[in-house]
Scaffold this motif. Structure first.
Motif, PDB file in Angstrom:
ATOM      1  N   HIS A  75     -92.607 -42.441 118.361  1.00 55.45           N
ATOM      2  CA  HIS A  75     -91.708 -43.544 118.023  1.00 55.45           C
ATOM      3  C   HIS A  75     -91.179 -43.442 116.595  1.00 55.45           C
ATOM      4  CE1 HIS A  75     -92.934 -45.402 121.760  1.00 55.45           C
ATOM      5  NE2 HIS A  75     -94.191 -45.236 121.400  1.00 55.45           N
ATOM      6  N   ASN A  76     -90.845 -42.235 116.169  1.00 56.41           N
ATOM      7  CA  ASN A  76     -90.320 -41.997 114.834  1.00 56.41           C
ATOM      8  C   ASN A  76     -88.836 -41.649 114.954  1.00 56.41           C
ATOM      9  OD1 ASN A  76     -89.836 -41.337 112.204  1.00 56.41           O
ATOM     10  ND2 ASN A  76     -91.634 -40.023 111.987  1.00 56.41           N
ATOM     11  N   LEU A  77     -88.006 -42.681 115.041  1.00 56.21           N
ATOM     12  CA  LEU A  77     -86.589 -42.469 115.289  1.00 56.21           C
ATOM     13  C   LEU A  77     -85.866 -41.874 114.088  1.00 56.21           C
ATOM     14  CD1 LEU A  77     -85.725 -45.636 117.395  1.00 56.21           C
ATOM     15  CD2 LEU A  77     -86.323 -43.341 118.154  1.00 56.21           C
ATOM     16  N   LEU A  78     -86.320 -42.153 112.890  1.00 52.68           N
ATOM     17  CA  LEU A  78     -85.710 -41.539 111.709  1.00 52.68           C
ATOM     18  C   LEU A  78     -85.888 -40.021 111.753  1.00 52.68           C
ATOM     19  CD1 LEU A  78     -84.300 -41.732 108.986  1.00 52.68           C
ATOM     20  CD2 LEU A  78     -86.550 -42.087 107.940  1.00 52.68           C
TER      21      LEU A  78
ATOM     22  N   GLU B 284     -91.420 -36.450 118.276  1.00 55.95           N
ATOM     23  CA  GLU B 284     -91.009 -37.592 117.458  1.00 55.95           C
ATOM     24  C   GLU B 284     -90.689 -38.810 118.310  1.00 55.95           C
ATOM     25  OE1 GLU B 284     -89.209 -34.545 114.153  1.00 55.95           O
ATOM     26  OE2 GLU B 284     -87.851 -35.543 115.555  1.00 55.95           O
ATOM     27  N   VAL B 285     -90.106 -38.612 119.475  1.00 54.59           N
ATOM     28  CA  VAL B 285     -89.870 -39.731 120.388  1.00 54.59           C
ATOM     29  C   VAL B 285     -91.198 -40.288 120.863  1.00 54.59           C
ATOM     30  CG1 VAL B 285     -88.976 -40.344 122.683  1.00 54.59           C
ATOM     31  CG2 VAL B 285     -87.567 -38.997 121.107  1.00 54.59           C
ATOM     32  N   TRP B 286     -92.128 -39.409 121.178  1.00 53.53           N
ATOM     33  CA  TRP B 286     -93.452 -39.839 121.632  1.00 53.53           C
ATOM     34  C   TRP B 286     -94.175 -40.649 120.550  1.00 53.53           C
ATOM     35  CZ3 TRP B 286     -98.530 -37.328 120.753  1.00 53.53           C
ATOM     36  CH2 TRP B 286     -99.523 -37.869 121.564  1.00 53.53           C
TER      37      TRP B 286
ATOM     38  N   VAL C 212     -86.265 -38.261 114.427  1.00 54.64           N
ATOM     39  CA  VAL C 212     -85.420 -37.747 115.504  1.00 54.64           C
ATOM     40  C   VAL C 212     -84.010 -37.499 114.981  1.00 54.64           C
ATOM     41  CG1 VAL C 212     -84.328 -38.291 117.717  1.00 54.64           C
ATOM     42  CG2 VAL C 212     -86.745 -38.804 117.370  1.00 54.64           C
ATOM     43  N   ALA C 213     -83.479 -38.441 114.220  1.00 54.49           N
ATOM     44  CA  ALA C 213     -82.131 -38.300 113.666  1.00 54.49           C
ATOM     45  C   ALA C 213     -82.046 -37.085 112.745  1.00 54.49           C
ATOM     46  CB  ALA C 213     -81.732 -39.565 112.922  1.00 54.49           C
TER      47      ALA C 213
ATOM     48  N   ILE D 225     -88.261 -32.942 118.735  1.00 57.42           N
ATOM     49  CA  ILE D 225     -87.638 -34.191 119.165  1.00 57.42           C
ATOM     50  C   ILE D 225     -88.524 -34.912 120.173  1.00 57.42           C
ATOM     51  CG2 ILE D 225     -85.710 -35.146 120.500  1.00 57.42           C
ATOM     52  CD1 ILE D 225     -83.905 -33.113 119.056  1.00 57.42           C
TER      53      ILE D 225
ATOM     54  N   THR E 149     -83.998 -34.441 112.772  1.00 56.03           N
ATOM     55  CA  THR E 149     -84.197 -33.231 113.566  1.00 56.03           C
ATOM     56  C   THR E 149     -82.940 -32.878 114.365  1.00 56.03           C
ATOM     57  OG1 THR E 149     -86.548 -33.723 113.718  1.00 56.03           O
ATOM     58  CG2 THR E 149     -85.690 -32.125 115.273  1.00 56.03           C
TER      59      THR E 149
END
Length: 59
Positions: free
Chosen positions: A35-38, A31-33, A40-41, A28, A43
């Motif tokens: 900028h992959n928000l999809l 993925e935040v680093w 993150v969801a 997470i 995961t």
């Protein structure tokens, strides 16, 4: 470190839960680093499922 504890001390609830939670937190953060928000969801759903299965298998 957790795998070393797992094989030397044995499997207890704390070790198993940390082995389920720490990789999810790592992914997470990555993925935040990135900028992959999809991702993150996805995961977060994986993490909830993984922790639930680990909990149910232990008890």
């Amino acid at each position: 470190m957790l795998w070393l504890l797992y094989f030397t001390v044995g499997a207890n609830f704390e070790i198993l839960m940390l082995m389920a939670i720490i990789p999810v937190i790592y992914f997470i953060i990555a993925e935040v680093w990135l900028h992959n928000l999809l991702a993150v969801a996805v995961t977060v759903v994986f993490g909830i499922t993984h922790v639930t299965i680990t909990y149910l298998n232990y008890h």
